[in-house]
Design an enzyme around this catalytic site. Sequence first.
Site, PDB file in Angstrom:
ATOM      1  NE  ARG A  14      -4.342  46.357  18.017  1.00  9.20           N
ATOM      2  CZ  ARG A  14      -5.324  45.847  17.293  1.00  9.20           C
ATOM      3  NH1 ARG A  14      -6.469  45.508  17.855  1.00  9.20           N
ATOM      4  NH2 ARG A  14      -5.178  45.662  15.991  1.00  9.20           N
ATOM      5  CG  HIS A  63      -6.127  51.051   7.423  1.00  8.48           C
ATOM      6  ND1 HIS A  63      -5.552  50.036   6.714  1.00  8.48           N
ATOM      7  CD2 HIS A  63      -7.320  50.566   7.867  1.00  8.48           C
ATOM      8  CE1 HIS A  63      -6.361  48.989   6.690  1.00  8.48           C
ATOM      9  NE2 HIS A  63      -7.442  49.280   7.384  1.00  8.48           N
ATOM     10  CG  ASP A 103      -0.076  50.388  11.754  1.00  5.80           C
ATOM     11  OD1 ASP A 103      -0.672  50.529  10.663  1.00  5.80           O
ATOM     12  OD2 ASP A 103       0.015  49.289  12.348  1.00  5.80           O
ATOM     13  N   GLY A 125      -8.723  36.007  15.346  1.00  8.67           N
ATOM     14  CA  GLY A 125      -9.207  36.504  14.063  1.00  8.67           C
ATOM     15  C   GLY A 125     -10.318  37.529  14.178  1.00  8.67           C
ATOM     16  N   GLY A 145      -9.725  40.768  15.453  1.00  5.16           N
ATOM     17  CA  GLY A 145      -9.192  42.130  15.493  1.00  5.16           C
ATOM     18  C   GLY A 145      -8.720  42.553  16.872  1.00  5.16           C
ATOM     19  CB  SER A 199      -3.760  42.063  18.792  1.00  2.00           C
ATOM     20  OG  SER A 199      -3.615  43.041  17.841  1.00  2.00           O
ATOM     21  CB  SER A 200      -5.610  36.227  19.038  1.00  2.00           C
ATOM     22  OG  SER A 200      -5.681  35.849  17.677  1.00  2.00           O
ATOM     23  CG  ASP A 260      -1.940  44.476  15.868  1.00  2.00           C
ATOM     24  OD1 ASP A 260      -2.424  45.624  15.866  1.00  2.00           O
ATOM     25  OD2 ASP A 260      -2.364  43.554  15.145  1.00  2.00           O
ATOM     26  CE1 TYR A 285      -3.255  46.379   7.522  1.00  2.00           C
ATOM     27  CE2 TYR A 285      -1.324  45.877   6.188  1.00  2.00           C
ATOM     28  CZ  TYR A 285      -1.893  46.435   7.318  1.00  2.00           C
ATOM     29  OH  TYR A 285      -1.089  47.060   8.230  1.00  2.00           O
TER      30      TYR A 285
HETATM   31  P1  ADP Z   1      -6.193  38.637  15.347  1.00  2.00           P
HETATM   32  O1  ADP Z   1      -4.748  38.911  15.612  1.00  2.00           O
HETATM   33  O2  ADP Z   1      -6.981  39.863  15.097  1.00  2.00           O
HETATM   34  O3  ADP Z   1      -6.840  37.759  16.371  1.00  2.00           O
HETATM   35  P2  ADP Z   1      -5.078  37.274  13.071  1.00  2.00           P
HETATM   36  O4  ADP Z   1      -5.693  36.716  11.842  1.00  2.00           O
HETATM   37  O5  ADP Z   1      -4.014  38.279  12.935  1.00  2.00           O
HETATM   38  O6  ADP Z   1      -6.286  37.824  13.967  1.00  2.00           O
HETATM   39  O7  ADP Z   1      -4.485  36.091  13.941  1.00  2.00           O
HETATM   40  C1  ADP Z   1      -5.243  34.958  14.261  1.00  2.00           C
HETATM   41  C2  ADP Z   1      -4.386  33.716  14.118  1.00  2.00           C
HETATM   42  O8  ADP Z   1      -3.364  33.687  15.148  1.00  2.00           O
HETATM   43  C3  ADP Z   1      -5.154  32.429  14.325  1.00  2.00           C
HETATM   44  O9  ADP Z   1      -5.781  32.019  13.134  1.00  2.00           O
HETATM   45  C4  ADP Z   1      -4.050  31.476  14.743  1.00  2.00           C
HETATM   46  O10 ADP Z   1      -3.313  31.008  13.630  1.00  2.00           O
HETATM   47  C5  ADP Z   1      -3.139  32.373  15.567  1.00  2.00           C
HETATM   48  N1  ADP Z   1      -3.497  32.270  16.999  1.00  2.00           N
HETATM   49  C6  ADP Z   1      -4.039  33.240  17.761  1.00  2.00           C
HETATM   50  N2  ADP Z   1      -4.243  32.814  19.033  1.00  2.00           N
HETATM   51  C7  ADP Z   1      -3.807  31.532  19.073  1.00  2.00           C
HETATM   52  C8  ADP Z   1      -3.739  30.533  20.090  1.00  2.00           C
HETATM   53  N3  ADP Z   1      -4.169  30.754  21.339  1.00  2.00           N
HETATM   54  N4  ADP Z   1      -3.240  29.322  19.756  1.00  2.00           N
HETATM   55  C9  ADP Z   1      -2.798  29.081  18.505  1.00  2.00           C
HETATM   56  N5  ADP Z   1      -2.831  29.985  17.505  1.00  2.00           N
HETATM   57  C10 ADP Z   1      -3.326  31.184  17.763  1.00  2.00           C
HETATM   58 MG    MG Z   2      -3.392  39.750  14.256  1.00  3.05          MG
END
Ligand code: ADP
Ligand code: MG
Length: 342
Positions: free
Chosen positions: A8, A15, A17, A103, A105, A107-108, A149, A198
């Site tokens: 997303r 800030h 939510d 990492g 932003g 929302s992975s 997220d 945060y």
């Molecule tokens: P964002 O959500 O903004 O991408 P975050 O720091 O909240 O950043 O989350 C990133 C973390 O989520 C990564 O460091 C990892 O630990 C985990 N992550 C995200 N995508 C994957 C993936 N495809 N496989 C394994 N871990 C993942």
């Molecule tokens: Mg995240």
Amino acid sequence: MLARSPGRVNLIGDHTDYNDGLALPMAIDLGTSVTFVPDGGDRVVVHSQGRAGPAEVDLEVGLDPHRLRTLEPAWARYVAAVVATVRPDHGGRGWVRSTLPAGAGLSSSAALEVALALALGLRGEPLSVARTCQRAEHAATGVPTGLMDQLTVTASRPGHALLVDFARLTTADVALPEHAEVVVVHSGEARTLEASAYAARRAECEAAARGLGPLGAVDATTAGAVTDPVLRRRARHVASECERVRAVAAAFGAGDLAAAGACMTESHRSLAEDFEVSTPTLDALVGWLVRRPGVLGARLTGAGFGGCVVALTEPGALDPAALPTPAWRVRAAGGARVAAVG
Ligand code: ADP
Ligand code: MG
């Protein structure tokens, strides 16, 4: 089971939510998929393309944050926390693939939590799935993140942004005007200070709210009357940001992209000056973007301290391939889905 979750981008409302305010994020056409094949065992073993692993988690893993945060590889903490909150009754093997930068932003982390939770059998309304995954994120990271997220990646509809009211926990679909283009540009800066800053901002907002009530319900005049100068600026950001969220939703409804873009750029100024979550790199990138012809507005997106900037543009104004840092032209996607395969 094959589950897919979008990432997303937050168009406006940062800030807000955890302050019972408003935000206008959208799910994007970059995302994460999890394939899960159950077996009779008592472990969940997950591989993620391009990452060290696998993550190996006992079905009986508890939600003890101190234990979770010692697991390696670090991404296994998310897997373990999701297993602990979903509590599937069988183990199995899973494979993760993602087109999302981690990492940045976008929302992975929420995409991983939601896709994995659905693949492990969690079912329910978007809000309930989002809450379960938010609990998992808190346990995995120790960062008291809001619900935006997880809710955006579960509840969004294609072609629409999601207007979220965090006080009432209600959502409304806001159609994105046809001629709107959204481009996400990475600043090239990793979000290093994010976790500690945060928590500090959250504490400041709580301090301001002790006198005023939830900052999302406060108007800008009331926020401007707070005596403590730091708390005043924090409250002023949240109050004015919620007004801008309403204004952008209305501008999208009216097809007035120039007004929406102006609110986004003003949001960046507020995040930088009143909320102090920007960096010189993010400020320079926003300043550079808004001077490009056809760029209607730009702002840091997410918690700040690095990561991405989101720009609203006229069609074709920014070519992601021609920018010096990674950039993506994103479309408004639908929420997470799961299906049986094979
Ligand atoms: P964002 O959500 O903004 O991408 P975050 O720091 O909240 O950043 O989350 C990133 C973390 O989520 C990564 O460091 C990892 O630990 C985990 N992550 C995200 N995508 C994957 C993936 N495809 N496989 C394994 N871990 C993942
Ligand atoms: Mg995240």
